[in-house]
Structures are given as structure tokens and as C-alpha cells.
Write a protein that holds these residues in place. Structure first.
Motif: not given
Length: 331
Positions: A130-132, A211-216, A230-236
């Protein structure tokens, strides 16, 4: 018998010695991160970058035409008009003009890109997922290194994308003539602008992606392993679209610098970003700085989805391969 029993015991694959003599450390130590060697990150990145850019190349061609001003073949900012003009003048093949330059540049550049990112992420994050800030800084370092590799071929690619109006017959003809007529500096005329564009692009991209990957994954942790693709594709896709929209003005400047002097495009005396922006605003107003933003987003959203899912899938392949070798031990 005692000797045989002792030998058998020490040959047991489950046996792990407590320590090793220090003189053997340099022979068995291998630097790994997330279960991968860094050369494996380079291969994963190279595959991901090549697949991404080759798949989305026609959209990139449309963007380049829309951003090139002057008396170049396409003056309208409309995506449909741009596509129709390319198809009318050159057919479907016109959408792929310059693809070999992209192929030559994308693989090596993305190998550098992802390997530098992983090295920096490990160093800067300190193991904290958790280190953006660490992701953003790592992305900046990655883009500075990869752009040094990719910029020359990107320039060749964009000049060839201008279609039949371009004076070049192909990749090697373009390289030879640019070297002869403009010198090696022409290949890096847009490097500063490219870095200034890609640094915030990559910072936004990697931070949003992580952040999106972690959230999904937190939404449905019990099925995260089954839905990783699906997670990687959506976050990307989310990360790519957001970063593309925010950095379009600098992308227009980059295109102008790379295509200057070709098929009627303006040639700039100083090559400074301010000079180019002034010319664009004078000729096309402030809306000129957003030329091609739609195809740029249409490119980067699916391209990032393809890139990240391919990259993570290739990483998973290497992780499985490594764990199956030597029972998962590092040798």
C-alpha cells in the motif's frame, strides 16, 4: 551399514542443512522478486509490450494522422473522417504502415520498462503493498529508461504512419535518410517531451493500476485467484484511459516534433515544448492540444488491458516454471 544409512539420510530431498559455508554463497545466491528472476521480467515485459502495440497499431495510426498538422493528409479532428481518409487513400494496409518499426522498438523498450519498474518497486516500497508513491516513482524511473530505447523507432514509426504522403519507403530507408539529412539528433528530438509526457503518464498509470487491482481483489477475495485475468485487464484499462486523457497535450507536441518537416508539417527552430505549443495554439487554437484524445484513449484503455493481462500471465507462467524446477528451490 551406518555409512550407507548416513549417506541415504543426507540424500533425502526433504533434508535442509542449517547453514552453508560462506565460500559457497556466491554460487547459490540468485536475486529474485515475486518468485522471478529479473531476466524473466524482461521477457514478460517484452512479450506484453509487443502484443499490446501490435494489436492496437491501427488506432495509433489514426491518432498520429489526427495530431499531425500543416498540410498533412488529415486535417479534421474527427475519428471517422480520419479512418475514412486513410482507407480511401491507401486501403486497410495504410492502418499498418510503420508496424515493423513498432515491432523493432516495442519489445526491447518494454523489457527495460518492466524490469526497471520491478527493481525500483522492490527497492522503494520496502515490501509495503500500500505504497502508491513507490509505484509512481518506480514508473517514472522505468519510463526514463525505456524511452531512451524506444524513442528512435517511435520517430520512424510515426513518420511512416503518415502514409503515401510520407517520403520514406520503409523502416531502413527512413533510418538511412534521417541520418543522412538530419543527423542522429533527429531520432531524439522528442525525447525530452516524451519523458515529460510519459513520466506523469506512467506515474498515474502504475498508481491507478495497483490501486484498482487491489480494490477489485478486495471486492471478492474468495474468487480473486479465479478471476485474475479479468482483474488485471480491468485495472489496466482504467489506468490506461485515465493516464492517456491527462497527457494528450504533450503527446500532440511529441507527434509534432517527430513528424516535423514531413509531408508539410512545420519544422521548429528550437524544438522547445513552448515553441511547439505556441505554433499549435496559433494554428488550431487550444483545442489543437487535444487532437487525437479519443483514439489515444481508445488505444491506451484496451492496450493497457492487453499489456497487463499478458504481462501477469507470462509472470504466472514463469512462477509455475520456477516452482516446478528443483521442487521450488532457487539454484
Amino acid at each position: 551399514m551406518a555409512t550407507e544409512a548416513t549417506t541415504t539420510k543426507f540424500q533425502n530431498p526433504e533434508f535442509r542443512p542449517v547453514s552453508q559455508p560462506s565460500e559457497f554463497d556466491h554460487e547459490i545466491k540468485v536475486v529474485v522478486h515475486d518468485g522471478l528472476r529479473y531476466w524473466q521480467y524482461m521477457i514478460a515485459g517484452s512479450v506484453a509490450g509487443s502484443v499490446e502495440h501490435m494489436a492496437m497499431f491501427p488506432v495509433d495510426t489514426v491518432k498520429t494522422h489526427m495530431q499531425a498538422l500543416g498540410s498533412c493528409p488529415i486535417k479534421s479532428v474527427g475519428v471517422r473522417q480520419a479512418v475514412q481518409s486513410i482507407l480511401k487513400s491507401e486501403g486497410a494496409a495504410g492502418l499498418y504502415r510503420g508496424i515493423w518499426a513498432m515491432g523493432l522498438g516495442a519489445g526491447p523498450a518494454h523489457a527495460v520498462y518492466f524490469s526497471v519498474y520491478e527493481i525500483c518497486k522492490k527497492s522503494f516500497s520496502g515490501g509495503n503493498p500500500n505504497n502508491p508513491a513507490a509505484y509512481a516513482v518506480s514508473g517514472v524511473f522505468a519510463t526514463v529508461a525505456s524511452d531512451a530505447v524506444f524513442t528512435p523507432m517511435d520517430m520512424v514509426k510515426q513518420r511512416l504512419q503518415l502514409g503515401k504522403h510520407s517520403p520514406y519507403k520503409g523502416v531502413f530507408d527512413c533510418v538511412k535518410r534521417v541520418l543522412r539529412d538530419e543527423g542522429i539528433g533527429a531520432f531524439y528530438a522528442s525525447y525530452k517531451t516524451t519523458v515529460l509526457m510519459n513520466a506523469p503518464f506512467t506515474a498515474v498509470h502504475f498508481t491507478t493500476y495497483e490501486a484498482a487491482k487491489r480494490g477489485l481483489m478486495e471486492i471478492s477475495p474468495e474468487s480473486a485467484d479465479d478471476e485474475q485475468l479479468v482483474v488485471h485487464a480491468t485495472a489496466g484499462a482504467v489506468a490506461g484511459a485515465l493516464a492517456a486523457a491527462l497527457t494528450t497535450p504533450l503527446d500532440v507536441v511529441k507527434t509534432q516534433l517527430q513528424c516535423q518537416g514531413v509531408c508539410g508539417c512545420d519544422r521548429f527552430k528550437s524544438g522547445s515544448i513552448g515553441d511547439v505549443i505556441h505554433t499549435i495554439v496559433k494554428k488550431d487554437g487550444y483545442r489543437g492540444l487535444m487532437r487525437g484524445w479519443i483514439p489515444r484513449m481508445l488505444f491506451h484503455a484496451p492496450a493497457a488491458a492487453i499489456c497487463w493481462s499478458t504481462y501477469e500471465a507470462t509472470k504466472a507462467f514463469f512462477q509455475d516454471l520456477n516452482s516446478s524446477n528443483d521442487g521450488g528451490s532457487v539454484t
